[in-house]
Scaffold this active site. Structure first.
Site, PDB file in Angstrom:
ATOM      1  N   SER A   1      -0.788   7.635   6.575  1.00 23.42           N
ATOM      2  CA  SER A   1      -1.859   8.365   7.193  1.00 23.42           C
ATOM      3  C   SER A   1      -3.312   8.243   6.308  1.00 23.42           C
ATOM      4  O   SER A   1      -3.092   7.423   5.405  1.00 23.42           O
ATOM      5  CB  SER A   1      -1.597   9.749   7.320  1.00 23.42           C
ATOM      6  N   GLY A   2      -4.242   8.686   7.079  1.00 18.25           N
ATOM      7  CA  GLY A   2      -5.590   8.770   6.215  1.00 18.25           C
ATOM      8  C   GLY A   2      -6.103   7.207   5.628  1.00 18.25           C
ATOM      9  O   GLY A   2      -6.110   6.298   6.482  1.00 18.25           O
TER      10      GLY A   2
ATOM     11  N   TYR B   1      -4.628  18.240  -9.315  1.00 22.82           N
ATOM     12  CA  TYR B   1      -5.080  17.115  -8.511  1.00 22.82           C
ATOM     13  C   TYR B   1      -5.940  16.393  -8.698  1.00 22.82           C
ATOM     14  O   TYR B   1      -5.981  15.089  -9.178  1.00 22.82           O
ATOM     15  CB  TYR B   1      -5.344  17.624  -6.867  1.00 22.82           C
TER      16      TYR B   1
ATOM     17  N   ILE C   1       0.718  -1.217   0.126  1.00 20.97           N
ATOM     18  CA  ILE C   1       0.188   0.155  -0.045  1.00 20.97           C
ATOM     19  C   ILE C   1       0.840   1.277  -0.232  1.00 20.97           C
ATOM     20  O   ILE C   1       1.620   1.475   0.954  1.00 20.97           O
ATOM     21  CB  ILE C   1      -0.855   0.096   1.333  1.00 20.97           C
TER      22      ILE C   1
ATOM     23  N   GLY D   1       1.591   4.898   0.416  1.00 16.18           N
ATOM     24  CA  GLY D   1       1.113   6.040   1.429  1.00 16.18           C
ATOM     25  C   GLY D   1       0.259   5.608   2.376  1.00 16.18           C
ATOM     26  O   GLY D   1      -0.739   6.216   2.891  1.00 16.18           O
ATOM     27  N   ALA D   2       0.927   4.452   3.065  1.00 19.24           N
ATOM     28  CA  ALA D   2      -0.018   3.972   4.116  1.00 19.24           C
ATOM     29  C   ALA D   2       0.271   4.681   5.683  1.00 19.24           C
ATOM     30  O   ALA D   2      -0.090   4.176   6.633  1.00 19.24           O
ATOM     31  CB  ALA D   2       0.354   2.597   4.338  1.00 19.24           C
TER      32      ALA D   2
HETATM   33  P1  NDP Z   1      -3.436  11.599   3.430  1.00 19.17           P
HETATM   34  O1  NDP Z   1      -2.746  12.715   3.155  1.00 19.17           O
HETATM   35  O2  NDP Z   1      -3.910  11.297   4.722  1.00 19.17           O
HETATM   36  O3  NDP Z   1      -2.554  10.398   2.911  1.00 19.17           O
HETATM   37  C1  NDP Z   1      -1.778  10.497   1.687  1.00 19.17           C
HETATM   38  C2  NDP Z   1      -0.693   9.615   1.780  1.00 19.17           C
HETATM   39  O4  NDP Z   1       0.212   9.744   0.614  1.00 19.17           O
HETATM   40  C3  NDP Z   1       0.346  10.036   3.155  1.00 19.17           C
HETATM   41  O5  NDP Z   1       0.723   8.708   3.584  1.00 19.17           O
HETATM   42  C4  NDP Z   1       1.329  10.684   2.421  1.00 19.17           C
HETATM   43  O6  NDP Z   1       2.637  10.369   3.154  1.00 19.17           O
HETATM   44  C5  NDP Z   1       1.166   9.907   1.122  1.00 19.17           C
HETATM   45  N1  NDP Z   1       2.422  10.554   0.178  1.00 19.17           N
HETATM   46  C6  NDP Z   1       2.245  11.783  -0.365  1.00 19.17           C
HETATM   47  N2  NDP Z   1       3.344  12.047  -1.309  1.00 19.17           N
HETATM   48  C7  NDP Z   1       3.862  10.899  -1.401  1.00 19.17           C
HETATM   49  C8  NDP Z   1       5.170  10.739  -2.004  1.00 19.17           C
HETATM   50  N3  NDP Z   1       5.710  11.473  -2.643  1.00 19.17           N
HETATM   51  N4  NDP Z   1       5.699   9.300  -1.914  1.00 19.17           N
HETATM   52  C9  NDP Z   1       5.042   8.586  -0.936  1.00 19.17           C
HETATM   53  N5  NDP Z   1       3.921   8.577  -0.381  1.00 19.17           N
HETATM   54  C10 NDP Z   1       3.653   9.954  -0.504  1.00 19.17           C
HETATM   55  O7  NDP Z   1      -4.715  11.573   2.336  1.00 19.17           O
HETATM   56  P2  NDP Z   1      -5.814  10.608   2.062  1.00 19.17           P
HETATM   57  O8  NDP Z   1      -5.815   9.470   3.089  1.00 19.17           O
HETATM   58  O9  NDP Z   1      -7.210  11.277   2.099  1.00 19.17           O
HETATM   59  O10 NDP Z   1      -5.593  10.174   0.348  1.00 19.17           O
HETATM   60  C11 NDP Z   1      -5.318   9.112   0.069  1.00 19.17           C
HETATM   61  C12 NDP Z   1      -5.976   8.769  -1.185  1.00 19.17           C
HETATM   62  O11 NDP Z   1      -7.540   8.772  -1.159  1.00 19.17           O
HETATM   63  C13 NDP Z   1      -5.484   9.594  -2.295  1.00 19.17           C
HETATM   64  O12 NDP Z   1      -5.218   8.982  -3.279  1.00 19.17           O
HETATM   65  C14 NDP Z   1      -6.673  10.649  -2.333  1.00 19.17           C
HETATM   66  O13 NDP Z   1      -6.762  10.935  -3.630  1.00 19.17           O
HETATM   67  C15 NDP Z   1      -7.695   9.667  -2.264  1.00 19.17           C
HETATM   68  N6  NDP Z   1      -9.010  10.108  -2.016  1.00 19.17           N
HETATM   69  C16 NDP Z   1      -9.228  10.985  -0.549  1.00 19.17           C
HETATM   70  C17 NDP Z   1     -10.451  11.478  -0.317  1.00 19.17           C
HETATM   71  C18 NDP Z   1     -10.980  12.151   0.773  1.00 19.17           C
HETATM   72  O14 NDP Z   1     -11.763  12.559   0.887  1.00 19.17           O
HETATM   73  N7  NDP Z   1      -9.647  12.494   1.462  1.00 19.17           N
HETATM   74  C19 NDP Z   1     -11.877  11.168  -1.095  1.00 19.17           C
HETATM   75  C20 NDP Z   1     -11.302  10.312  -2.189  1.00 19.17           C
HETATM   76  C21 NDP Z   1     -10.164   9.762  -2.728  1.00 19.17           C
HETATM   77  P3  NDP Z   1       2.916  11.191   4.564  1.00 19.17           P
HETATM   78  O15 NDP Z   1       2.385  10.667   5.528  1.00 19.17           O
HETATM   79  O16 NDP Z   1       4.435  11.299   4.488  1.00 19.17           O
HETATM   80  O17 NDP Z   1       2.700  12.655   4.153  1.00 19.17           O
HETATM   81 MG1  PMR Z   2     -16.716  18.792  -2.267  1.00 21.89          MG
HETATM   82  C1  PMR Z   2     -22.577  15.597  -3.027  1.00 21.89           C
HETATM   83  C2  PMR Z   2     -21.555  16.585  -2.871  1.00 21.89           C
HETATM   84  C3  PMR Z   2     -20.371  16.681  -2.420  1.00 21.89           C
HETATM   85  C4  PMR Z   2     -19.357  15.615  -2.346  1.00 21.89           C
HETATM   86  C5  PMR Z   2     -19.586  14.201  -2.108  1.00 21.89           C
HETATM   87  C6  PMR Z   2     -17.971  16.218  -2.291  1.00 21.89           C
HETATM   88  C7  PMR Z   2     -16.751  15.634  -2.341  1.00 21.89           C
HETATM   89  N1  PMR Z   2     -18.135  17.678  -2.630  1.00 21.89           N
HETATM   90  C8  PMR Z   2     -19.573  17.900  -2.658  1.00 21.89           C
HETATM   91  C9  PMR Z   2     -20.025  19.044  -3.015  1.00 21.89           C
HETATM   92  C10 PMR Z   2     -19.470  20.249  -2.471  1.00 21.89           C
HETATM   93  N2  PMR Z   2     -18.030  20.550  -2.539  1.00 21.89           N
HETATM   94  C11 PMR Z   2     -20.327  21.574  -3.050  1.00 21.89           C
HETATM   95  C12 PMR Z   2     -21.397  22.078  -3.151  1.00 21.89           C
HETATM   96  C13 PMR Z   2     -18.828  22.403  -2.918  1.00 21.89           C
HETATM   97  C14 PMR Z   2     -19.152  24.037  -3.056  1.00 21.89           C
HETATM   98  C15 PMR Z   2     -19.126  24.665  -1.539  1.00 21.89           C
HETATM   99  C16 PMR Z   2     -17.895  21.723  -2.500  1.00 21.89           C
HETATM  100  C17 PMR Z   2     -16.535  22.417  -2.210  1.00 21.89           C
HETATM  101  C18 PMR Z   2     -15.337  21.810  -2.278  1.00 21.89           C
HETATM  102  C19 PMR Z   2     -14.101  22.245  -1.996  1.00 21.89           C
HETATM  103  C20 PMR Z   2     -13.660  23.785  -2.131  1.00 21.89           C
HETATM  104  N3  PMR Z   2     -15.400  20.321  -2.180  1.00 21.89           N
HETATM  105  C21 PMR Z   2     -14.173  20.120  -2.120  1.00 21.89           C
HETATM  106  C22 PMR Z   2     -13.307  21.223  -1.951  1.00 21.89           C
HETATM  107  C23 PMR Z   2     -11.990  20.718  -1.829  1.00 21.89           C
HETATM  108  O1  PMR Z   2     -10.784  21.556  -1.846  1.00 21.89           O
HETATM  109  C24 PMR Z   2     -11.834  19.370  -2.164  1.00 21.89           C
HETATM  110  C25 PMR Z   2     -11.323  18.957  -3.277  1.00 21.89           C
HETATM  111  O2  PMR Z   2     -11.652  19.037  -4.295  1.00 21.89           O
HETATM  112  O3  PMR Z   2      -9.980  18.278  -3.397  1.00 21.89           O
HETATM  113  C26 PMR Z   2      -9.621  18.094  -4.485  1.00 21.89           C
HETATM  114  C27 PMR Z   2     -13.233  18.831  -2.110  1.00 21.89           C
HETATM  115  C28 PMR Z   2     -13.965  17.761  -1.912  1.00 21.89           C
HETATM  116  N4  PMR Z   2     -15.174  17.478  -1.983  1.00 21.89           N
HETATM  117  C29 PMR Z   2     -15.683  16.136  -1.965  1.00 21.89           C
HETATM  118  C30 PMR Z   2     -14.456  15.299  -1.831  1.00 21.89           C
HETATM  119  C31 PMR Z   2     -14.068  13.790  -1.766  1.00 21.89           C
HETATM  120  C32 PMR Z   2     -13.300  16.305  -1.836  1.00 21.89           C
HETATM  121  C33 PMR Z   2     -12.026  15.863  -1.590  1.00 21.89           C
HETATM  122  C34 PMR Z   2     -11.123  15.683  -2.665  1.00 21.89           C
HETATM  123  C35 PMR Z   2     -10.701  14.291  -3.199  1.00 21.89           C
HETATM  124  O4  PMR Z   2     -10.413  13.376  -2.509  1.00 21.89           O
HETATM  125  O5  PMR Z   2     -11.068  14.160  -4.370  1.00 21.89           O
END
Ligand code: NDP
Ligand code: PMR
Ligand code: LMG
Length: 399
Positions: free
Chosen positions: A97-98, A274, A92, A94-95
């Site tokens: 965090s998150g 991104y 995995i 990036g394991a």
């Molecule tokens: P986190 O920032 O918590 O986790 C990201 C991880 O990636 C960390 O472990 C970080 O390491 C690692 N990482 C970043 N850069 C590098 C690098 N250069 N080399 C190796 N590892 C690296 O974010 P999330 O857990 O939210 O993100 C995990 C995945 O989930 C991503 O692919 C994200 O796009 C996806 N995702 C997240 C959503 C969300 O709402 N959070 C929604 C949908 C998808 P370090 O701990 O050292 O910073």
């Molecule tokens: Mg978003 C169903 C509505 C929905 C969902 C599931 C997400 C997920 N978001 C939704 C709606 C909205 N968002 C709306 C209506 C707004 C305007 C207020 C909004 C805004 C917003 C911002 C500014 N949302 C965001 C941001 C971010 O900076 C995040 C992003 O785009 O990162 C790339 C984000 C996100 N919204 C989500 C999810 C999952 C993210 C995290 C990004 C990702 O991991 O892909």
């Protein structure tokens, strides 16, 4: 006004309830939960069939049952999961965090997996594993910095030296730079988000495909984490700036900032970079499926685990955003999931026999039942996927 603007972005697949709450898609709200007892029956039945023809019969029979429970159906190329003597090994990225950490924990807790935590910060990963209570024998931390192709190659060499099999690869790590005014770059000079999230994983997955293919594990999988925000067929994917790879002219010219640091050749925008990188992740998964699923029997999958609004992904966003984003997702969009729940979802894609179908982008409805989701037009464009593959191969030195 904001609400009106948000409504005007809605595509036909999104429903809005009277109270003004958003649902990602109709499908999510109408799907029924999946029945555990039926599944048990299907698994019991699977042990009764042994010959090739019997296995085919079993597949037809079990598929019938599964079709009533979840939309997933195993494909012919994935061997039916059977009891295995050894633990599975899952890498995995990036394991530390998150989502990655929560998935590592969920897999370790089953006692059936050894997790290779492929992380850029060794000490952080080690501490993180201990902080969630993982036992030493369930994980190994190995260094991987996806922002350096040299490090990716080094990781693959180091992994091979351990002589462990590779059964599942999870490409999870990502960076998000929503507030950056100027691009930053990877060791090889690619814009950091696409360089890390897409190109680093592209090289890693291509190199490790050989290792996956050699594994004798009953279900070999490669998973690339996608997201709703890269899919413009959703409300979330329509929040500006929207993902758009254009004709890939910026990527083709090296994403180096000389010509452009953005895939479509436009001005730098960290949030767009991104989202573009997530489109690349989802396109790559499908291209891998088309090119290698039949030949290797490996299952390729992507997913949107839900909005995990509390992770480190938002570390570079402004404090006000970090404060408001979790309640906004919890109470307004209802798209919020905890890290623990998201980790369980990704762990399902790693090991659940019901999620063994290749080429699928998984999502979960409000009852936490998985379903095969639709990708946006761009994220399912086979022509674009092919072009992305060819350009990426050149950039990472594979062609
Ligand atoms: P986190 O920032 O918590 O986790 C990201 C991880 O990636 C960390 O472990 C970080 O390491 C690692 N990482 C970043 N850069 C590098 C690098 N250069 N080399 C190796 N590892 C690296 O974010 P999330 O857990 O939210 O993100 C995990 C995945 O989930 C991503 O692919 C994200 O796009 C996806 N995702 C997240 C959503 C969300 O709402 N959070 C929604 C949908 C998808 P370090 O701990 O050292 O910073
Ligand atoms: Mg978003 C169903 C509505 C929905 C969902 C599931 C997400 C997920 N978001 C939704 C709606 C909205 N968002 C709306 C209506 C707004 C305007 C207020 C909004 C805004 C917003 C911002 C500014 N949302 C965001 C941001 C971010 O900076 C995040 C992003 O785009 O990162 C790339 C984000 C996100 N919204 C989500 C999810 C999952 C993210 C995290 C990004 C990702 O991991 O892909
Ligand atoms: C881009 O802007 C930047 O250009 C880019 O550089 C990068 O930073 C990128 O994704 C990051 O953002 C895009 C974004 C900037 O623009 C928009 O999202 C456009 C819409 C802006 C509308 C803001 C008003 C929010 C009102 C929410 C209404 C949604 C509908 C809900 C319906 C409710 C019905 C009852 O925008 C921002 O960055 C602004 C910060 C957004 C924070 C998101 C959280 C919204 C907070 C809303 C209040 C919620 C309070 C929670 C409490 C809930 C209690 C019930």
């Amino acid at each position: 006004m904001a609400l009106q603007a948000a409504y005007s972005l809605l595509p036909s697949t999104i429903s809005i309830q009277k109270e003004g709450k958003f649902n990602v898609s109709l499908k999510e709200t109408t799907l029924t939960g999946f029945s555990f007892s039926n599944q048990l029956r299907a698994d019991k039945i699977s042990t009764l069939f042994t010959s090739k023809e019997q296995r085919r019969q079993k597949a037809r029979f079990c598929n019938g049952i599964r079709a009533q429970t979840v939309t997933a159906t195993p494909t012919a190329n994935e061997a039916s999961p059977k009891k295995t003597m050894r633990k599975g090994t899952a890498v995995i990225t990036g394991a530390s965090s998150g989502l990655g950490l929560a998935t590592a924990k969920a897999l370790a807790e089953t006692g059936k997996w050894h997790v290779i935590m492929a992380c850029r910060n060794f000490l952080k990963a080690e501490k993180a594993a201990r902080s969630v209570g993982m036992s030493k024998e369930d994980y190994t931390v190995m260094h991987l910095d996806l922002a350096s192709l040299e490090s990716v190659r080094q990781f693959v060499d180091n992994f091979r030296r351990t002589e462990q099999p590779l059964d599942v690869l999870v490409c999870n790590a990502a960076v998000y730079q929503p507030t950056a005014k100027e691009p930053s770059f990877t060791a090889e000079g690619f814009e950091l988000s696409v360089g890390t999230n897409h190109l680093g994983h592209f090289l890693l997955s291509r190199l490790l495909l050989d290792d996956l293919q050699k594994s004798d594990y009953p279900s070999k999988r490669m998973i690339i984490v996608g997201s709703i925000t890269g899919n413009t067929n959703t409300l979330a994917g329509n929040v500006p700036p929207k993902a758009n790879l254009g004709d890939l002219r910026g990527l083709a010219s090296g994403l180096s900032g000389q010509n452009s640091s953005m895939i479509d050749g436009g001005e730098f925008d960290g949030a767009k970079a991104y989202k573009d990188s997530k489109v690349c992740n989802m396109l790559t998964m499908q291209e891998l499926h088309r090119r290698y699923h039949e030949e290797t029997g490996v299952t390729f999958a992507s997913l949107y685990p839900g909005c995990i609004a509390t992770t480190g992904l938002f570390r570079e966003h402004i404090p006000l955003f970090r404060l408001l984003f979790p309640p906004f997702q919890k109470y307004i969009t209802k798209g919020y999931v905890s890290e623990e729940e998201a980790g369980k979802r990704l762990a399902q894609v790693v090991s659940d026999p019901n999620l063994g179908k290749s080429g699928v982008y998984w999502s979960w409805n409000n009852n936490s039942s998985s379903f095969e989701n639709q990708l946006s037009k761009e994220a399912s464009d086979a022509e674009k996927a092919k072009k992305l593959w060819e350009v990426s191969e050149k950039l990472v030195g594979l062609a």
